[in-house]
Design an enzyme around this catalytic site. Structure first.
Site, PDB file in Angstrom:
ATOM      1  N   ALA A  15       1.102  -1.037  -0.146  1.00  0.00           N
ATOM      2  CA  ALA A  15       0.020  -0.115  -0.004  1.00  0.00           C
ATOM      3  C   ALA A  15       0.948   1.120  -0.028  1.00  0.00           C
ATOM      4  CB  ALA A  15      -0.896  -0.011   1.069  1.00  0.00           C
ATOM      5  N   GLY A  33       0.579  -5.007   0.751  1.00  0.00           N
ATOM      6  CA  GLY A  33      -0.639  -5.266  -0.182  1.00  0.00           C
ATOM      7  C   GLY A  33      -0.342  -5.669  -1.503  1.00  0.00           C
ATOM      8  N   GLU A  79      -0.823  -9.338  -0.910  1.00  0.00           N
ATOM      9  CA  GLU A  79      -2.146  -9.629  -1.033  1.00  0.00           C
ATOM     10  C   GLU A  79      -2.954  -9.436  -2.152  1.00  0.00           C
ATOM     11  OE1 GLU A  79      -2.402  -6.553   2.084  1.00  0.00           O
ATOM     12  OE2 GLU A  79      -3.226  -7.883   3.588  1.00  0.00           O
ATOM     13  N   GLU A 126       4.037  -5.397   7.338  1.00  0.00           N
ATOM     14  CA  GLU A 126       3.404  -4.538   7.947  1.00  0.00           C
ATOM     15  C   GLU A 126       3.500  -4.501   9.609  1.00  0.00           C
ATOM     16  OE1 GLU A 126       2.351  -6.611   5.755  1.00  0.00           O
ATOM     17  OE2 GLU A 126       0.718  -5.908   4.515  1.00  0.00           O
TER      18      GLU A 126
HETATM   19  N1  T1G Z   1       4.643   3.189  -0.049  1.00  0.00           N
HETATM   20  C1  T1G Z   1       5.092   4.426  -0.338  1.00  0.00           C
HETATM   21  N2  T1G Z   1       6.496   4.773  -1.064  1.00  0.00           N
HETATM   22  C2  T1G Z   1       7.153   3.624  -0.840  1.00  0.00           C
HETATM   23  C3  T1G Z   1       6.931   2.528  -0.425  1.00  0.00           C
HETATM   24  C4  T1G Z   1       5.628   2.347  -0.088  1.00  0.00           C
HETATM   25  N3  T1G Z   1       5.103   1.167   0.450  1.00  0.00           N
HETATM   26  N4  T1G Z   1       7.925   1.602  -0.375  1.00  0.00           N
HETATM   27  C5  T1G Z   1       8.972   2.589  -0.750  1.00  0.00           C
HETATM   28  N5  T1G Z   1       8.618   3.797  -1.192  1.00  0.00           N
HETATM   29  C6  T1G Z   1       9.247   4.735  -1.690  1.00  0.00           C
HETATM   30  C7  T1G Z   1      10.600   5.110  -0.788  1.00  0.00           C
HETATM   31  O1  T1G Z   1       9.872   6.106   0.304  1.00  0.00           O
HETATM   32  C8  T1G Z   1      11.344   5.591  -1.625  1.00  0.00           C
HETATM   33  O2  T1G Z   1      10.997   7.026  -1.993  1.00  0.00           O
HETATM   34  C9  T1G Z   1      11.319   4.999  -2.866  1.00  0.00           C
HETATM   35  O3  T1G Z   1       9.965   4.564  -2.860  1.00  0.00           O
HETATM   36  C10 T1G Z   1      12.375   3.824  -3.005  1.00  0.00           C
HETATM   37  O4  T1G Z   1      12.470   3.106  -1.725  1.00  0.00           O
HETATM   38  C11 T1G Z   1      -2.649  -3.105   2.965  1.00  0.00           C
HETATM   39  C12 T1G Z   1      -1.196  -1.620   4.764  1.00  0.00           C
HETATM   40  C13 T1G Z   1      10.175  -2.070  -1.771  1.00  0.00           C
HETATM   41  C14 T1G Z   1      12.048  -3.380  -0.674  1.00  0.00           C
HETATM   42  O5  T1G Z   1       6.340  -2.079   3.946  1.00  0.00           O
HETATM   43  O6  T1G Z   1      10.764  -2.155   1.542  1.00  0.00           O
HETATM   44  O7  T1G Z   1       0.804  -2.599   2.201  1.00  0.00           O
HETATM   45  O8  T1G Z   1      13.037   8.587  -1.364  1.00  0.00           O
HETATM   46  O9  T1G Z   1      14.964   3.432  -1.343  1.00  0.00           O
HETATM   47  O10 T1G Z   1      15.861   0.262  -1.477  1.00  0.00           O
HETATM   48  O11 T1G Z   1      -1.761  -4.750   4.027  1.00  0.00           O
HETATM   49  O12 T1G Z   1      11.280   0.306  -0.471  1.00  0.00           O
HETATM   50  O13 T1G Z   1      12.681   7.714  -3.592  1.00  0.00           O
HETATM   51  O14 T1G Z   1      11.186   9.559  -2.817  1.00  0.00           O
HETATM   52  O15 T1G Z   1      13.544   1.673  -0.182  1.00  0.00           O
HETATM   53  O16 T1G Z   1      14.851  -0.373  -3.901  1.00  0.00           O
HETATM   54  C15 T1G Z   1       4.045  -2.684   3.001  1.00  0.00           C
HETATM   55  C16 T1G Z   1       8.456  -0.840   2.048  1.00  0.00           C
HETATM   56  C17 T1G Z   1       3.268  -1.308   3.095  1.00  0.00           C
HETATM   57  C18 T1G Z   1       7.506  -2.059   1.523  1.00  0.00           C
HETATM   58  C19 T1G Z   1      12.501  -1.135  -2.061  1.00  0.00           C
HETATM   59  N6  T1G Z   1       5.037  -2.743   2.031  1.00  0.00           N
HETATM   60  N7  T1G Z   1       9.372  -0.663   1.039  1.00  0.00           N
HETATM   61  O17 T1G Z   1      13.657  -0.887  -1.646  1.00  0.00           O
HETATM   62  O18 T1G Z   1      13.910   1.527  -2.364  1.00  0.00           O
HETATM   63  S1  T1G Z   1       1.897  -1.285   4.213  1.00  0.00           S
HETATM   64  C20 T1G Z   1       6.404  -2.183   2.789  1.00  0.00           C
HETATM   65  C21 T1G Z   1      10.350  -1.259   1.108  1.00  0.00           C
HETATM   66  C22 T1G Z   1       0.854  -2.550   3.365  1.00  0.00           C
HETATM   67  C23 T1G Z   1      -1.398  -3.915   3.303  1.00  0.00           C
HETATM   68  C24 T1G Z   1      -0.544  -2.844   3.961  1.00  0.00           C
HETATM   69  C25 T1G Z   1      11.508  -1.129  -0.106  1.00  0.00           C
HETATM   70  C26 T1G Z   1      11.493  -1.827  -1.184  1.00  0.00           C
HETATM   71  P1  T1G Z   1      11.911   8.200  -2.385  1.00  0.00           P
HETATM   72  P2  T1G Z   1      13.833   2.460  -1.228  1.00  0.00           P
HETATM   73  P3  T1G Z   1      14.692   0.027  -2.328  1.00  0.00           P
END
Ligand code: T1G
Length: 687
Positions: A61, A100, A103, A123
């Site tokens: 998400a 998500g 999911e 999460e």
């Molecule tokens: N939402 C918004 N922005 C995100 C994002 C996300 N989920 N993940 C990364 N970014 C942005 C980050 O801020 C950065 O922005 C750019 O992408 C590159 O990130 C409903 C509620 C995917 C392994 O927890 O683990 O889904 O600084 O430097 O090293 O059940 O990002 O470039 O402007 O980390 O290649 C669950 C979190 C959400 C994944 C990539 N998902 N992200 O790593 O790049 S909750 C996460 C990561 C959810 C559902 C629930 C990593 C990555 P900017 P980066 P990377």
């Protein structure tokens, strides 16, 4: 954001392109529902491949939407729409299918992935639980035990492991799109699999939930989300699908507005912003393809291992052949230990070690891109090293000092081309600890500073720019913490009470246990230097302990007593007697855990605010990263600055005023009072 549909014969290919990580924004959720409707209505379409452009499948998400009210279509409904589609959807996964993203993939009839893909439900690391069926579909697909591991731990699994768990149907070697199309083609004439939502959850052993709850609670400590995630998986195993979905959604919505979730989101974005600070935008770093470390002691060996772990060939330089061997043995011990603990295979450990050359000949590093000095903390010794490096290394080689307390400006005095010199302050063990304080001198060139940040990215570390002062950011705050801890001892607290209170607060260990572990002599050495500078560091008890060589675990006693071969700290009567002598004549008071934590943490915030005012740190969030990744501050509290803002800066200032009136802390600095009036530290510096 774009979602495009292409047709390859009877297979439709839905491609998502929502840079940077294909996060599930409201527009993307809407487009996915539209694609289901369109393709269900197209009789020529027999199957659908869902694939993503860019570097990754859907990474989850959109975390930046979490501070806003959820907008329809809500993700659970999008997943249900895909699951109920008339045509089978095949999720084709590369990069990360997280949260998500996974999911959505669970709503698909099939999932295929490349071997390097990672699939997970992180999460809980954001203080929440999956909110679109992750805790309900996963146990139905891979069983409760595997589901509990993925959901409560938050760590992803790779493509092969995912196939072994039954999380995906096939691993695609080679081109993912072509492989997914071939997989889709192989489905022709086959019956659709039973939707995961209508499958039963496999039965568990009678004591499964009780035993797994104990294990999750022990690991989670005071973090709320892991146990709530476990409760949701258990609910899914004991209730029908719709009831379990309602329970999960209710829990998710409750947690997403919790203090821990806000703190963990703050850390999430701070960690991602750290490697690319805005002040370095557009500045090209120098390439680092080879590195050398001067000094094979604990720090030098750890730094060499960190460089090797990033794939860089390393030359380890020491002063003579015997010291070279000792240095190589120190690096070897790191890799043998990792292999023994199963962190890596013996073959990988051997390969890493093979990439380290030891020598006492500086001539070997004449063409090395980066040299990091990690010799004894003495200015003369360091300057001698840099004089040799200046004579031997390329003029564009980046030269760095790992000093903790000395002034990099003073160290760089004899360096040729001083614009290529900076401080790179690693934290021990350097191959494990994520924090890297990057300390430019007055003349460090911007592209050299940018090279430090690029190196941090290469090493998988969290970089924070620190200005030059005694202790930079982290150790300067640590000095205040240690002084505060002693103040409490002189006003009625005991080392055990202080340590217990700080563990309850969320630190991995208290200030006195930590000193016994690291050794009291190191700080005594710094206090001696400070006194030679005319400063008056406050450590009446620590000074007396060092005077009788009670240096901690390494000398059989420090703040605590230790039985031979036993590292468990025992309250010491000798220390209690010294404390009583030093406390004589001082007012005593009762201390409970909350008041101890206030007297330790709030002065930490006060000193951090001074650091922000002096621009030693550029952003409050940087200080949070320093304390979390260098000193174990609980990340679910967001770091000291986030914790203080969440508590209310006016209250923080008021408590400090009360402690100050009792002579137990410094009063709030001007910056803290200004931030308290504004309600935020942003009034002092960048976020
Ligand atoms: N939402 C918004 N922005 C995100 C994002 C996300 N989920 N993940 C990364 N970014 C942005 C980050 O801020 C950065 O922005 C750019 O992408 C590159 O990130 C409903 C509620 C995917 C392994 O927890 O683990 O889904 O600084 O430097 O090293 O059940 O990002 O470039 O402007 O980390 O290649 C669950 C979190 C959400 C994944 C990539 N998902 N992200 O790593 O790049 S909750 C996460 C990561 C959810 C559902 C629930 C990593 C990555 P900017 P980066 P990377």
């Amino acid at each position: 954001m774009t979602l495009t549909i292409a047709r390859e014969g009877s297979v439709a290919v839905v491609t998502i392109d929502n840079p940077p990580v294909n996060a599930l924004s409201q527009a993307l959720r809407q487009a996915l529902v539209g694609a289901v409707v369109e393709l269900d209505a197209d009789a020529a379409v027999g199957a659908v491949v869902l694939i993503c452009a860019g570097r990754t499948f859907i990474a989850g998400a959109d975390v930046s939407e979490f501070d806003k009210p959820p907008q329809p279509p809500h993700l659970p409904d999008v997943v249900a729409c895909i699951e109920n589609a008339k045509k089978p959807w095949i999720a084709a996964i590369h990069g990360s299918a997280l949260g998500g993203g996974l999911e959505v993939a669970l709503g698909c009839a099939y999932r295929v992935a490349v071997p390097t893909a990672s699939l997970g439900l992180p999460e809980v690391k954001l203080g929440i639980i999956p909110g679109a069926g992750g805790t309900v579909r996963l146990p139905r697909l891979i069983g409760p035990a595997a589901a509990v591991d993925l959901v409560t731990g938050g760590s992803p699994v790779g493509g092969k492991k995912a196939e072994g768990l039954g999380l995906i149907d096939a691993v695609i070697d080679g081109d993912l799109r072509a492989g997914a199309l071939a997989f889709a083609g192989s489905l022709a004439g086959k019956p659709l699999p039973q939707p995961i939502s209508s499958r039963a959850v496999p039965a568990v052993e009678p004591d499964f939930w009780e035993s797994v709850e104990k294990a999750v609670a022990a690991k989670a400590k005071r973090e709320v989300a892991p146990l709530r995630a476990l409760a949701s998986v258990r609910k899914a195993s004991e209730t029908g699908f719709s009831g379990a979905m309602a329970f999960e959604r209710e829990t998710f919505l409750e947690l997403r507005s919790s203090e821990q979730a806000a703190a963990l989101r703050h850390v999430f974005f701070a960690e991602r912003a750290a490697p690319r600070p805005p002040e370095l935008a557009g500045i090209t770093p120098r390439d680092i393809r080879s590195a050398a470390v001067i000094g094979g002691g604990t720090m030098g060996a750890g730094i060499a291992a960190a460089l090797r772990d990033a794939g860089l060939p390393v030359v380890l330089i020491e002063r003579d052949a015997a010291a070279v061997e000792r240095g190589l043995d120190n690096v070897r011990a790191i890799y043998e230990g990792s292999a023994k603990r199963g962190r890596m295979t013996q073959a990988l450990a051997d390969e890493r070690m093979a990439g380290v050359d030891g020598s006492d000949d500086y001539g070997l590093i004449a063409d090395t891109d980066l040299v990091i000095e990690a010799v004894f903390e003495d200015i003369a010794v360091k300057r001698a090293v840099f004089e040799k490096l200046s004579a031997v290394c390329r003029p564009d080689a980046v030269l760095a000092t790992n000093t903790s307390y000395l002034d990099p400006n003073a160290i760089s005095g004899g360096v040729s081309h001083p614009e290529r010199f900076l401080g790179l302050h690693f934290f021990s063990p350097a191959h494990i600890m994520k924090l890297l304080e990057i300390v430019p001198t007055a003349v460090t060139a911007p592209e050299v500073l940018a090279t430090g940040f690029a190196l941090a990215r290469q090493l998988g570390k969290i970089p924070v720019r620190a200005g030059i002062c005694d202790g930079f950011i982290g150790n300067r705050i640590l000095k205040v913490t240690r002084a505060q801890a002693e103040r409490l001892l002189l006003s009625g607290a005991t080392p055990s009470a202080v340590d217990a209170a700080m563990r309850t607060f969320g630190l991995p260990m208290g200030p006195f246990e930590a000193q016994d572990l690291g050794g009291l002599d190191i700080a005594a050495f710094q206090r001696k230097a400070a006194r030679e500078r005319g400063e008056t560091p406050f450590a009446p008890v620590a000074d007396r302990l060092c005077a009788i060589e009670r240096f901690g675990q390494k000398s059989g006693g420090g703040w605590y007593d230790y039985q031979p071969g036993d590292r468990a700290p025992k309250p010491s009567e000798a220390v209690a007697a010294i404390i009583a002598e030093e406390a004589a004549g001082r007012s005593q008071r009762a201390w409970d855990e909350a008041s101890i934590a206030d007297a330790i943490v709030l002065p930490m915030v006060n000193e951090a605010t001074r650091i922000l005012e002096e621009r030693v740190a550029l952003r409050a969030a940087d200080i949070d990263l320093v304390k979390i990744h260098g000193y174990g501050f609980p990340r679910w509290r967001g770091g000291p600055m986030h914790y203080a803002e969440a508590r209310g800066l006016a209250e923080v200032a008021a408590v400090l005023d009360r402690l100050s009136a009792e002579g137990l802390a410094e009063p709030p600095c001007d910056g803290l009072r200004r931030a308290a009036e504004a309600g935020s530290f942003s009034v002092l510096a960048g976020r």
